[in-house]
Design an enzyme around this catalytic site. Structure first.
Site, PDB file in Angstrom:
ATOM      1  N   ASP A 107       0.858  -1.189   0.000  1.00 54.52           N
ATOM      2  CA  ASP A 107       0.000   0.000   0.000  1.00 54.52           C
ATOM      3  C   ASP A 107       0.894   1.239   0.000  1.00 54.52           C
ATOM      4  O   ASP A 107       2.088   1.160   0.310  1.00 54.52           O
ATOM      5  CB  ASP A 107      -0.950  -0.001   1.207  1.00 54.52           C
ATOM      6  CG  ASP A 107      -2.249   0.747   0.904  1.00 54.52           C
ATOM      7  OD1 ASP A 107      -2.318   1.440  -0.138  1.00 54.52           O
ATOM      8  OD2 ASP A 107      -3.196   0.632   1.702  1.00 54.52           O
ATOM      9  N   ASP A 108       0.279   2.380  -0.334  1.00 54.88           N
ATOM     10  CA  ASP A 108       1.080   3.614  -0.341  1.00 54.88           C
ATOM     11  C   ASP A 108       1.375   4.084   1.078  1.00 54.88           C
ATOM     12  O   ASP A 108       2.460   4.581   1.358  1.00 54.88           O
ATOM     13  CB  ASP A 108       0.401   4.720  -1.183  1.00 54.88           C
ATOM     14  CG  ASP A 108      -1.057   4.970  -0.798  1.00 54.88           C
ATOM     15  OD1 ASP A 108      -1.614   4.248   0.058  1.00 54.88           O
ATOM     16  OD2 ASP A 108      -1.656   5.898  -1.368  1.00 54.88           O
ATOM     17  N   ASP A 111      -2.208   4.764   7.885  1.00 54.32           N
ATOM     18  CA  ASP A 111      -2.531   5.960   8.679  1.00 54.32           C
ATOM     19  C   ASP A 111      -3.083   5.510  10.031  1.00 54.32           C
ATOM     20  O   ASP A 111      -2.331   5.305  10.993  1.00 54.32           O
ATOM     21  CB  ASP A 111      -3.519   6.822   7.886  1.00 54.32           C
ATOM     22  CG  ASP A 111      -3.815   8.158   8.529  1.00 54.32           C
ATOM     23  OD1 ASP A 111      -3.909   8.213   9.763  1.00 54.32           O
ATOM     24  OD2 ASP A 111      -3.968   9.170   7.817  1.00 54.32           O
TER      25      ASP A 111
HETATM   26  O1  LIG Z   1      -4.571   3.327   7.683  1.00 53.69           O
HETATM   27  P1  LIG Z   1      -5.865   3.892   7.208  1.00 53.69           P
HETATM   28  O2  LIG Z   1      -6.386   4.985   8.103  1.00 53.69           O
HETATM   29  O3  LIG Z   1      -6.911   2.854   6.922  1.00 53.69           O
HETATM   30  O4  LIG Z   1      -5.582   4.676   5.839  1.00 53.69           O
HETATM   31  C1  LIG Z   1      -4.717   4.213   4.842  1.00 53.69           C
HETATM   32  C2  LIG Z   1      -5.466   3.962   3.564  1.00 53.69           C
HETATM   33  O5  LIG Z   1      -6.127   5.169   3.129  1.00 53.69           O
HETATM   34  C3  LIG Z   1      -5.812   5.433   1.768  1.00 53.69           C
HETATM   35  O6  LIG Z   1      -6.684   4.725   0.905  1.00 53.69           O
HETATM   36  P2  LIG Z   1      -8.156   5.229   0.574  1.00 53.69           P
HETATM   37  O7  LIG Z   1      -9.132   4.477   1.423  1.00 53.69           O
HETATM   38  O8  LIG Z   1      -8.194   6.725   0.645  1.00 53.69           O
HETATM   39  O9  LIG Z   1      -8.423   4.761  -0.912  1.00 53.69           O
HETATM   40  P3  LIG Z   1      -7.539   4.939  -2.226  1.00 53.69           P
HETATM   41  O10 LIG Z   1      -6.313   4.111  -2.021  1.00 53.69           O
HETATM   42  O11 LIG Z   1      -8.438   4.421  -3.283  1.00 53.69           O
HETATM   43  O12 LIG Z   1      -7.209   6.400  -2.389  1.00 53.69           O
HETATM   44  C4  LIG Z   1      -4.417   4.853   1.616  1.00 53.69           C
HETATM   45  O13 LIG Z   1      -4.158   4.545   0.232  1.00 53.69           O
HETATM   46  C5  LIG Z   1      -4.472   3.598   2.456  1.00 53.69           C
HETATM   47  O14 LIG Z   1      -4.965   2.498   1.733  1.00 53.69           O
HETATM   48  O1  LIG Z   2      -3.657  11.108   0.301  1.00 52.32           O
HETATM   49  C1  LIG Z   2      -3.724  10.675   1.476  1.00 52.32           C
HETATM   50  N1  LIG Z   2      -2.849  11.157   2.424  1.00 52.32           N
HETATM   51  C2  LIG Z   2      -2.874  10.742   3.720  1.00 52.32           C
HETATM   52  O2  LIG Z   2      -2.061  11.183   4.547  1.00 52.32           O
HETATM   53  C3  LIG Z   2      -3.858   9.764   4.055  1.00 52.32           C
HETATM   54  N2  LIG Z   2      -4.192   9.122   5.215  1.00 52.32           N
HETATM   55  C4  LIG Z   2      -5.208   8.312   4.924  1.00 52.32           C
HETATM   56  N3  LIG Z   2      -5.543   8.398   3.624  1.00 52.32           N
HETATM   57  C5  LIG Z   2      -4.723   9.293   3.061  1.00 52.32           C
HETATM   58  N4  LIG Z   2      -4.663   9.744   1.791  1.00 52.32           N
HETATM   59 MG   LIG Z   3      -5.719   3.108  -0.245  1.00 50.15          MG
END
Ligand SMILES: O=P(O)(O)OC[C@H]1O[C@H](OP(=O)(O)OP(=O)(O)O)[C@H](O)[C@@H]1O
Ligand SMILES: O=c1[nH]c(=O)c2nc[nH]c2[nH]1
Ligand SMILES: [Mg+2]
Length: 173
Positions: A107-108, A111
């Site tokens: 994952d990127d 959080d």
């Molecule tokens: O640890 P957490 O609080 O769960 O947050 C982390 C997740 O939030 C973001 O995804 P998002 O749900 O925004 O979807 P996306 O990857 O499609 O942008 C990010 O890419 C992680 O997958």
């Molecule tokens: O673009 C993002 N930046 C963040 O720091 C983050 N945390 C949860 N989801 C996120 N998305």
């Molecule tokens: Mg995500």
């Protein structure tokens, strides 16, 4: 009129913009670490944010079996209920012996750790890697590159663009 709750991004306050160059460098650094921990049978990207790092890591590690776990939670910058829209395929699950052993989840960022916790419950023995980690999510990942504070909001290059920045003397933060 009721005032809306501040978003996670507004609560975070501290911006951390990441360029494509920086992101590529950080993904390469992640690949170096993972290369010492493999071999892995397959890469699983947590969509959508995990797709770009998964592509870079797969290229570096020579992995060609790539799957996704599709999870939706943040609507722009507010986190709601987690929804698993798609799990891994039966073929990928078999490669991981049903528990995820030898599979690499990417994952990127982590959080709050909610997304990571959900994926770990699906594949408890998989190796979970993220490029960036905030303190609450850090215990959920096996490998990451950079830790930022919980009150930081990471701005990824696919969400941002070049724009004019006012000079400091005109009140820029
Ligand atoms: O640890 P957490 O609080 O769960 O947050 C982390 C997740 O939030 C973001 O995804 P998002 O749900 O925004 O979807 P996306 O990857 O499609 O942008 C990010 O890419 C992680 O997958
Ligand atoms: O673009 C993002 N930046 C963040 O720091 C983050 N945390 C949860 N989801 C996120 N998305
Ligand atoms: Mg995500």
């Amino acid at each position: 009129m009721t005032q809306s709750e501040p978003s996670e991004q507004q609560r975070a306050g501290r911006p951390f913009p990441v360029s494509w160059d920086q992101f590529h460098r950080d993904c390469r650094a992640l690949s170096w670490r993972l290369n010492e921990l493999g071999p892995f049978h397959a890469v699983i990207a947590i969509t959508r944010g995990g797709l770009v790092p998964a592509a870079i890591v797969a290229r570096e590690l020579g992995l060609r079996v790539i799957d996704t776990v599709c999870i939706a939670s943040y609507e722009h910058d507010k986190q709601g209920e987690l929804q698993v829209l798609k799990g891994v395929s039966d073929q990928t699950a078999k490669l991981g012996g049903g528990t995820g052993k030898g599979l690499l989840i990417i994952d990127d960022l982590v959080d709050t750790g909610k997304t990571g916790r959900m994926v770990r419950s699906l594949l408890p023995e998989a190796h979970f890697a993220a490029v960036y980690a905030k303190p609450k999510g850090r215990p959920l990942v096996d490998t990451f590159i950079t830790e930022v504070s919980q009150d930081t909001w990471i701005f990824f290059p696919w969400d941002t663009g070049l724009s004019f920045q006012p000079p400091l003397k005109d009140g820029a933060a």
